[in-house]
Scaffold this motif. Structure first.
Motif, short mmCIF file in Angstrom:
data_model
loop_
_atom_site.label_atom_id
_atom_site.label_comp_id
_atom_site.label_asym_id
_atom_site.label_seq_id
_atom_site.Cartn_x
_atom_site.Cartn_y
_atom_site.Cartn_z
N LEU A 29 0.83 -1.21 0.00
CA LEU A 29 0.00 0.00 0.00
C LEU A 29 0.86 1.26 0.00
O LEU A 29 1.87 1.35 0.71
CB LEU A 29 -0.91 0.02 1.22
N ARG A 30 0.43 2.24 -0.79
CA ARG A 30 1.08 3.55 -0.80
C ARG A 30 0.02 4.63 -0.62
O ARG A 30 -1.08 4.52 -1.18
CB ARG A 30 1.85 3.78 -2.10
N THR A 31 0.34 5.63 0.14
CA THR A 31 -0.60 6.73 0.40
C THR A 31 -0.39 7.84 -0.62
O THR A 31 0.74 8.26 -0.86
CB THR A 31 -0.38 7.29 1.82
N PHE A 32 -1.48 8.28 -1.27
CA PHE A 32 -1.37 9.43 -2.16
C PHE A 32 -1.97 10.70 -1.55
O PHE A 32 -1.75 11.80 -2.05
CB PHE A 32 -2.00 9.14 -3.53
N TRP A 33 -2.74 10.55 -0.47
CA TRP A 33 -3.27 11.69 0.27
C TRP A 33 -3.41 11.25 1.72
O TRP A 33 -4.08 10.26 2.01
CB TRP A 33 -4.62 12.13 -0.29
N ASP A 34 -2.76 11.98 2.62
CA ASP A 34 -2.70 11.58 4.01
C ASP A 34 -3.34 12.66 4.87
O ASP A 34 -2.84 13.79 4.95
CB ASP A 34 -1.25 11.35 4.42
N LEU A 35 -4.45 12.35 5.52
CA LEU A 35 -5.17 13.34 6.30
C LEU A 35 -4.34 13.89 7.46
O LEU A 35 -4.31 15.12 7.66
CB LEU A 35 -6.50 12.77 6.81
N PRO A 36 -3.63 13.06 8.25
CA PRO A 36 -2.79 13.65 9.30
C PRO A 36 -1.76 14.65 8.77
O PRO A 36 -1.54 15.71 9.38
CB PRO A 36 -2.11 12.43 9.93
N ASP A 37 -1.16 14.35 7.62
CA ASP A 37 -0.21 15.30 7.03
C ASP A 37 -0.92 16.59 6.62
O ASP A 37 -0.40 17.70 6.82
CB ASP A 37 0.45 14.69 5.79
N ARG A 38 -2.11 16.46 6.04
CA ARG A 38 -2.86 17.64 5.63
C ARG A 38 -3.28 18.47 6.84
O ARG A 38 -3.30 19.70 6.80
CB ARG A 38 -4.09 17.25 4.80
N VAL A 39 -3.64 17.79 7.93
CA VAL A 39 -4.03 18.50 9.15
C VAL A 39 -2.86 19.32 9.67
O VAL A 39 -3.00 20.50 10.03
CB VAL A 39 -4.53 17.51 10.22
N GLU A 40 -1.68 18.72 9.69
CA GLU A 40 -0.50 19.45 10.17
C GLU A 40 -0.21 20.65 9.27
O GLU A 40 0.13 21.74 9.74
CB GLU A 40 0.70 18.52 10.23
N ALA A 41 -0.35 20.45 7.96
CA ALA A 41 -0.11 21.55 7.02
C ALA A 41 -1.14 22.66 7.21
O ALA A 41 -0.80 23.86 7.16
CB ALA A 41 -0.14 21.03 5.59
N CYS A 42 -2.38 22.28 7.42
CA CYS A 42 -3.44 23.29 7.62
C CYS A 42 -3.25 24.05 8.92
O CYS A 42 -3.47 25.27 8.98
CB CYS A 42 -4.81 22.61 7.61
N ARG A 43 -2.86 23.35 9.98
CA ARG A 43 -2.64 24.02 11.26
C ARG A 43 -1.43 24.96 11.20
O ARG A 43 -1.35 25.94 11.92
CB ARG A 43 -2.43 23.00 12.39
N ALA A 44 -0.49 24.65 10.27
CA ALA A 44 0.68 25.51 10.10
C ALA A 44 0.38 26.71 9.22
O ALA A 44 1.17 27.67 9.17
CB ALA A 44 1.84 24.71 9.51
N ASP A 45 -0.75 26.68 8.50
CA ASP A 45 -1.13 27.77 7.61
C ASP A 45 -2.58 28.15 7.86
O ASP A 45 -3.44 28.00 6.99
CB ASP A 45 -0.92 27.33 6.15
N PRO A 46 -2.88 28.66 9.04
CA PRO A 46 -4.29 28.95 9.39
C PRO A 46 -4.80 30.20 8.72
O PRO A 46 -4.04 31.03 8.23
CB PRO A 46 -4.22 29.13 10.91
N TYR A 47 -6.12 30.32 8.69
CA TYR A 47 -6.74 31.58 8.27
C TYR A 47 -6.35 32.68 9.27
O TYR A 47 -6.06 32.41 10.45
CB TYR A 47 -8.25 31.45 8.23
N GLY A 48 -6.39 33.93 8.78
CA GLY A 48 -5.96 35.04 9.63
C GLY A 48 -6.86 35.31 10.82
O GLY A 48 -6.40 35.66 11.90
N ASP A 49 -8.17 35.14 10.62
CA ASP A 49 -9.12 35.39 11.71
C ASP A 49 -10.42 34.66 11.41
O ASP A 49 -10.56 33.99 10.38
CB ASP A 49 -9.36 36.88 11.90
N GLU A 50 -11.39 34.79 12.30
CA GLU A 50 -12.66 34.09 12.16
C GLU A 50 -13.39 34.50 10.89
O GLU A 50 -13.96 33.66 10.19
CB GLU A 50 -13.55 34.34 13.38
N ALA A 51 -13.38 35.78 10.58
CA ALA A 51 -14.11 36.27 9.40
C ALA A 51 -13.55 35.66 8.12
O ALA A 51 -14.30 35.20 7.25
CB ALA A 51 -14.05 37.79 9.33
N GLN A 52 -12.23 35.62 8.01
CA GLN A 52 -11.60 35.03 6.83
C GLN A 52 -11.88 33.53 6.77
O GLN A 52 -12.15 32.98 5.69
CB GLN A 52 -10.10 35.28 6.86
#
Length: 644
Positions: A232-255
């Motif tokens: 098996l090989r992963t082509f999309w990994d949710l934990p990796d995406r979560v870490e990437a998203c948490r590292a690049d958050p929206y600026g504020d609630e409105a955005q």
């Protein structure tokens, strides 16, 4: 949306014999694609690809499968929908590609010709499972979508690799032989009421996990399902995406709120693209109400909506759904679920689900699918909102349990968990007057016992696993998947629960329930909240828009506030299930009594003394063991149907 099946013989086969075996596999899943069928058999390599078609996009013959790429290199059978494929199609045209028809399958193949399979997976947003034969490299590649909306099973039997959208397709091939249950899968089923990937109920059969692919070289046949798992090989990994998203958050609630709304509106709009009418499931909850409202905004006429009614206050949301449908102006339809219907479906469910599966809401999901299919081929659902936006009530309960666990010594919790029913009844009566008025209804003998069984564990992941556990597994070495599944360490407890649910409970329970129930009647379900771009928008958002410490789905509530009066939806979450505890004491009592009293399969899977104890406590009203007993009951009916 369709069903796929086939096999790799790893040797030359006669075209006639190969087609006979393949047709049997395809016929077994005709319900997934009642409109047409197609077969491809390569006699020299022994590759056989079969397809059952539910015609939704490009209803003509140019959308038929199996389909070959323009270069002739790739041949595919594919189940699902690629959303936004028209944009990808235009990019391919800009690169000089041309098309005969208008299907997303043709777009997938053209992309593979131009960019290869791996990059095509990066570009394909949607729900899918496919098998593609690469003639140039003499290999077959199997893949499943990012979040696991579409199923794909693979097994090594009699020297063949068998595959299909459902297990019954594999069983239809003569090489499958006598079925053998996998003890590890039985243990996980007893524990959770579902079987997590890559396990299946059968030995030497695996299900492809979400977001993965496996490549099988025709000159190097895998010897077992373990070989497939190792490949098996992963082509999309949710934990990796979560870490990437948490590292690049929206600026504020409105955005963040704007980003979520844009992503969700786009996802809804893309899922309205079809050459047939698209309706919606409307339960009256936040998720389905928001999806329905966004559909109605973008529709040319009235959207058709469907719901299930129960004559039981604790589970009935039909009146709320009807009020929201009236406000939005949909063409609304209902089906009423009765205990008699449940009795009739008890022996039908194992055939629909193929392997043991004990989510009681499978019953109303099947009923509402039957109602919708009488009019339409495609509906949308609100699946996915709880996992990405912190919507499950158990998150609130689990955080309360965390506070209790810090105060309750492990030995005391263990003693309470093992106490007889009368002890927890007495404890509940003592504690109820001492609790705040808002919590008194929550203090029941059932919940006290469950809280104690959770609190006795000393780490959070083990406690969350205990929350899901129904029966102690019959194998001592059966690891709890909610405890052992690999995710980032730095997440807070609520994010940890959401990610575990997204990777385990969502694809292996919620989406299994929806796919098998709907496809058993040839109905396609599309879920905008499960668009990976919506999921990523959720994880980029501040915690205050997901779970704010008191409740979840904050962002979805705010988006719904703009479209539906709060009075129509602002109420405690009810879920989508049958009144199981009452039905097992009433109209389903006799059939359950017969199963539990007999020397049947449940005696092999569950401790007989413990089963009888729980059944008797349930009948007396001392405890509510409905979900636990349903697990045993569903295993019995599955074994009667399939393990013979």
């Amino acid at each position: 949306m369709c069903g796929i099946a086939g096999y790799l013989a790893f040797k030359s086969v006669s075209a006639e014999a190969g087609a006979v075996a393949l047709k049997a596999m395809c016929d077994s899943i005709q319900h997934r694609g009642p409109d047409a069928d197609g077969m491809f058999v390569d006699s020299d390599t022994g590759v056989a690809l079969g397809h059952r078609r539910l015609s939704i996009v490009d209803l003509s013959e140019t959308g038929a499968q199996p389909m070959t790429s323009p270069s002739g290199r790739y041949c595919i059978v594919y189940n699902g929908e690629i959303y936004g494929f028209l944009d990808l199609r235009q990019k391919l045209i800009d690169h000089g590609m041309s098309f005969r028809g208008t299907s997303d399958t043709e777009v997938l193949l053209a992309s593979m010709d131009l960019w290869g399979i791996r990059k095509t997976l990066d570009l394909a947003h949607g729900m899918f499972a496919f098998a593609v034969f690469d003639r140039h490299s003499n290999r077959v590649v199997f893949a499943r979508d990012r979040l696991g909306k579409k199923p794909l099973y693979l097994g090594i039997k009699g020297g063949h690799l068998l595959f299909g959208s459902e297990l019954k397709a594999l069983r239809a091939h003569p090489a499958f032989g006598a079925p053998e249950a996998d003890r590890r899968a039985q243990a996980q089923y007893a524990r959770y009421a579902f079987i997590p990937a890559p396990l299946t109920i059968y030995r030497d059969v695996m299900k492809l996990p979400a977001g993965t692919l496996v490549e099988v070289k025709l000159d190097a046949p895998p010897m077992s399902s373990e070989d497939l798992v190792d490949g098996l090989r992963t082509f999309w990994d949710l934990p990796d995406r979560v870490e990437a998203c948490r590292a690049d958050p929206y600026g504020d609630e409105a955005q963040a709120l704007s980003g979520i709304e844009d992503a969700l509106l786009s996802a809804v709009g893309e899922r309205m693209v079809a050459d047939v009418t698209v309706g919606t499931f409307l339960s009256g909850g936040i998720d389905s109400s928001l999806i329905t409202a966004m559909m109605q905004e973008q529709a040319a006429g009235k959207v058709t909506s469907f719901t299930v009614r129960f004559d039981h206050d604790a589970t009935n949301e039909a009146d709320h759904a009807a009020a929201i449908a009236k406000h939005l102006g949909t063409d609304h339809h209902e089906v009423t679920a009765t205990p008699e219907m449940a009795f009739d479906l008890l022996r039908t469910l194992p055939n629909v689900y193929d392997e043991p599966f004990a989510d009681p809401s499978a019953f109303p999901t099947l009923l509402v699918s039957q109602l919708a299919r009488a009019q339409l081929k495609v509906v949308m659902s609100g699946d996915g909102g709880d996992e990405s936006f912190g919507g499950y009530e158990r998150y609130v309960r689990m955080m309360a349990m965390e506070r209790l666990s810090a105060k309750l010594p492990g030995p005391a919790a263990s003693a309470l968990a093992a106490s007889p029913a009368f002890v927890t009844q007495v404890a509940a009566k003592i504690l109820q007057p001492l609790a705040p008025a808002s919590l008194r209804a929550q203090i029941t003998p059932d919940r006290l016992s469950k809280v104690a069984s959770i609190a006795r564990h000393r780490d959070f992941r083990s406690r969350y696993d205990a929350l899901f556990t129904l029966w102690d597994p019959p194998l001592a070495d059966c690891q709890g998947v909610f405890r052992s599944h690999q995710i980032p360490d730095r997440l807070n407890p609520v994010d940890t629960m959401m990610l575990l649910d997204s990777e385990l409970y969502l694809p292996e329970s919620i989406l299994v329930k929806a796919d098998r129930a709907s496809m058993s009647v040839g109905l396609e379900i599309r879920s905008p909240l499960l668009d990976d771009r919506v999921v990523e928008a959720a994880w980029r958002s501040p915690d205050s828009l997901r779970y704010d410490g008191k409740s979840g789905k904050v962002a979805l509530r705010r988006l719904l506030d703009k479209r539906v009066p709060k009075a129509l939806y602002d109420r405690p979450k009810q879920g989508f299930g049958i009144p199981l505890n009452d039905w097992l004491r009433g109209p389903l009592k006799s059939v359950a009594q017969e199963v539990f009293a007999s020397d049947s399969s449940v005696g092999e899977m569950f401790d007989r003394a413990q089963l009888n104890k729980r059944w008797n406590e349930h009948l007396s009203g001392a405890r509510n063991w409905g979900p636990h007993l349903w697990v045993a009951l569903m295993y019995h009916f599955w074994q009667e149907e399939w393990l013979r």
